[in-house]
Write an enzyme that holds these catalytic residues in place. Structure first.
Site, PDB file in Angstrom:
ATOM      1  CB  CYS A 290      -0.966  -0.032   1.179  1.00 41.78           C
ATOM      2  SG  CYS A 290      -2.392   1.070   0.997  1.00 41.78           S
TER       3      CYS A 290
ATOM      4  CB  SER B 104      -2.583 -12.281  36.281  1.00 41.71           C
ATOM      5  OG  SER B 104      -2.371 -12.894  35.017  1.00 41.71           O
ATOM      6  N   GLY B 105      -2.587 -15.590  36.686  1.00 42.73           N
ATOM      7  CA  GLY B 105      -3.340 -16.786  36.352  1.00 42.73           C
ATOM      8  C   GLY B 105      -3.688 -16.880  34.885  1.00 42.73           C
ATOM      9  N   GLY B 106      -3.415 -15.815  34.129  1.00 41.77           N
ATOM     10  CA  GLY B 106      -3.661 -15.835  32.696  1.00 41.77           C
ATOM     11  C   GLY B 106      -2.565 -16.584  31.970  1.00 41.77           C
ATOM     12  CB  VAL B 107      -2.335 -17.859  28.494  1.00 43.19           C
ATOM     13  CG1 VAL B 107      -2.545 -16.583  27.696  1.00 43.19           C
ATOM     14  CG2 VAL B 107      -1.412 -18.809  27.740  1.00 43.19           C
ATOM     15  CG  ASP B 108      -0.267 -13.032  28.218  1.00 42.79           C
ATOM     16  OD1 ASP B 108      -0.345 -13.925  27.359  1.00 42.79           O
ATOM     17  OD2 ASP B 108      -0.846 -11.943  28.116  1.00 42.79           O
ATOM     18  CB  SER B 109       1.314 -13.961  34.467  1.00 37.80           C
ATOM     19  OG  SER B 109       0.120 -14.601  34.865  1.00 37.80           O
ATOM     20  CB  SER B 110       0.239 -19.253  33.576  1.00 39.10           C
ATOM     21  OG  SER B 110      -0.750 -18.778  34.465  1.00 39.10           O
TER      22      SER B 110
ATOM     23  CD  GLU C 217      -1.258  -6.307   5.643  1.00 41.26           C
ATOM     24  OE1 GLU C 217      -1.486  -5.113   5.902  1.00 41.26           O
ATOM     25  OE2 GLU C 217      -0.873  -6.695   4.524  1.00 41.26           O
TER      26      GLU C 217
ATOM     27  CG  HIS D 123      -3.590  -3.674   3.431  1.00 35.76           C
ATOM     28  ND1 HIS D 123      -2.562  -3.180   4.206  1.00 35.76           N
ATOM     29  CD2 HIS D 123      -4.222  -2.592   2.913  1.00 35.76           C
ATOM     30  CE1 HIS D 123      -2.579  -1.860   4.167  1.00 35.76           C
ATOM     31  NE2 HIS D 123      -3.572  -1.474   3.389  1.00 35.76           N
TER      32      HIS D 123
END
Length: 551
Positions: free
Chosen positions: A114, A255-261, A203, A201
């Site tokens: 673009c 936090s228990g989320g996928v990121d911090s776990s 993507e 685009h």
């Protein structure tokens, strides 16, 4: 990113040609043992990071760089290919972002998307002008040259257009590759110089032949190997953490989320008992989550967790605050203050680990600066609690091994590390928790009302078997009361909004078409079981123009 590289990932299994370049081998460290990379030069497009994600789906590492990145730095990085992103400007504007003209002489394959294509045309002697007819949305692409960039791309395939300018005249040596009904120059190339441009685009998910085109560019034109893998990333991340941290102690907010776990599992594998996880209950978690999380990590994963009840501290800090940006910054700052005080009790600690992801960094404002105004080219959407809310006197050094990953890549890493599916597939939950789902000023009563409503929503979604169908499904307590009737009595209580969205990475999202019977069950239970709510509405806004969260 997958568990192992394979040559079969190439289009039709063809071998990649070796593309001669004038760039020396780079010495920069790259995540995941990636010897090769594709660089995306960002000109302010909201799709720049999506391009990077698509390239990574081909098992090739990609990185988003500022369009102002010096040529010397690009040489040092030695990318196998370069993609120029789209952008909100017109190339003929006086202060439109420009790249160093020396870029075209590097000998590296370049794909302009673009705005990136228009910039290529203008700087190499062609002409760009305002289009007689702007083109937005889906368009059928008719291929003039089915080789090279368009190998195995079907003629007449759908591509996504979003432009008001068009190429009037191609630079010398360029050839037409494709066109649409309204865009005569939809794709161009200078084959001997390995320069390519597309007006659409590739993507975005709406471009049906987009991934095939990107694979052609990455494998056949750039000659990349599919080596960006989950296993390689884990190996390299562990090495980098050990090198950075040494024998120092690290504190992680869990936090228990996928990121911090996932981060906890990764760090525990890297540094073992030098990691201490701390769960701060700020009073804005979902029902029963604090107790469940601490028990799970201690008893099943054997990772020690220090539990801190700080609910009262947060409520006091947020008293009288209704602005969402202030909420986020106050919560982020208070998180750090609690960390600092608790670390003195549990510590000493040298490092603070954060589960910052690529979209967190992007949405908290990009790195590009408009040369005219001095402002960032990528407009700030909202600050994230782990980016924009950190106080200047932060006492910890940061370690953020996931900061270049997208959410789907984090899930792959977590799964490879042995994280249970219930956490791997857990829907994103904001760091500030329910605090930003109670619109306006916070009170404990409002949070308690929302917590009960949210619990019912999650119960019913899980019972329906549709939990994994949604990127996020949650409730928002609105700062308005409505009149209702229950039995023979008039009620005056809060309205609640339900939000269901589908997404691939959180960068864009569509509202989910939730079955009516599920919506009915959720709404009926909430108005009958949660005192303080007498009306339930459904949010059907996509992102953009809205954001997923209301605050």
């Amino acid at each position: 990113m997958t568990s192992s590289p394979t040559a079969a990932a190439r289009t039709e299994g063809e071998a990649a040609p070796t593309v001669p370049t004038q760039v020396e081998s780079g010495t920069a460290q790259r995540p995941g043992l990636a010897r090769e990379m594709v660089a995306i030069l960002d000109f302010g497009s909201q799709y720049s990071e999506l391009i990077a994600r698509r390239i990574r789906e081909t098992k090739v590492y990609s990185e988003v760089l500022s369009y102002q990145t010096p040529i010397a730095e690009i040489r040092r990085l030695a990318p196998k290919g370069i993609i120029l992103s789209g952008g909100p400007n017109s190339v003929y504007e006086a202060y439109a972002p420009q790249c160093d003209p020396a870029l075209w002489e590097l000998g590296i394959p370049i794909l302009g998307v673009c705005y990136g294509m228009q910039l290529m045309v203008q700087q190499l002697g062609g002409a760009v002008e305002r289009a007689e007819r702007a083109e937005y949305g889906k368009a059928s692409l008719f291929i003039n040259d089915p080789t090279d960039l368009f190998t195995n791309v079907e003629d007449g395939t759908t591509m996504w257009m979003s432009h008001a300018d068009s190429v009037l005249r191609m630079p010398e040596g360029f050839e037409l590759l494709a066109h649409t009904e309204n865009t005569p120059c939809a794709a161009i190339a200078h084959h001997s110089r390995h320069l390519y441009g597309v007006q659409f685009h590739p993507e975005v998910v709406h471009s049906r032949g987009g991934m095939a085109l990107l694979r052609n560019f990455v494998y056949h034109i750039c000659g990349c190997e599919p080596e960006w893998t989950t296993a390689a990333f884990i190996e390299e991340a562990i090495r980098e953490v050990r090198a950075r941290v040494g024998d120092k102690r690290v504190l992680l907010a869990l936090s228990g989320g996928v990121d911090s776990s996932t981060l906890a599992f990764l760090l525990h594998r890297a540094i073992g008992d030098n990691l201490t996880c701390m769960f701060i209950d700020q009073g804005f978690m979902r029902k029963n989550e604090p107790e469940r999380l601490v028990k799970l990590f201690k008893e099943q994963f054997h990772i020690p967790v220090a539990y801190v009840d700080a609910a009262e501290r947060f409520i006091v800090r947020l008293e009288g605050v209704s602005d969402p940006e202030q909420k986020r910054k106050i919560i982020g700052a208070e998180f750090i203050r609690v960390f600092e005080s608790e670390s003195q009790r549990l510590g000493p600690f040298d490092y603070l680990a954060q589960g910052t992801l690529y979209p967190d960094i992007i949405e908290s404002a990009g790195e590009n600066i408009d040369p005219k105004t001095g402002e960032r080219v990528a407009v700030k959407i909202k600050s994230h609690h782990n980016v924009g809310g950190l106080p200047e006197n932060l006492r910890f050094k940061l370690v953020e091994p996931l900061k270049r990953l997208f959410k789907d890549e984090v899930r792959q890493v977590g799964r490879a590390l042995g994280l249970p599916e219930e956490i791997v597939q857990r829907q994103p939950f904001p760091g500030p928790g329910l605090a930003i789902r109670v619109l306006g000023e916070l009170t404990k009563d409002k949070v308690d009302i929302l917590r009960e409503a949210d619990f019912i929503l999650r119960q019913e979604v899980n019972r329906s078997g549709r939990y994994n169908d949604y990127w996020q499904s949650f409730a928002v307590l609105l700062p308005v009361k409505t009149v209702g009737v229950m039995g023979d009595r008039r009620t005056y209580a809060y309205a609640l909004a339900l939000r269901f969205v589908t997404s691939e990475d959180g960068m864009t999202a569509d509202w989910a078409r939730v079955p009516y019977d599920l919506l009915e069950q959720i709404a009926n239970r909430i108005v009958n079981e949660v005192p303080g709510i007498n009306r339930v509405v459904l949010d059907i806004t996509s992102k953009p123009p809205g954001t997923i969260e209301w605050e």
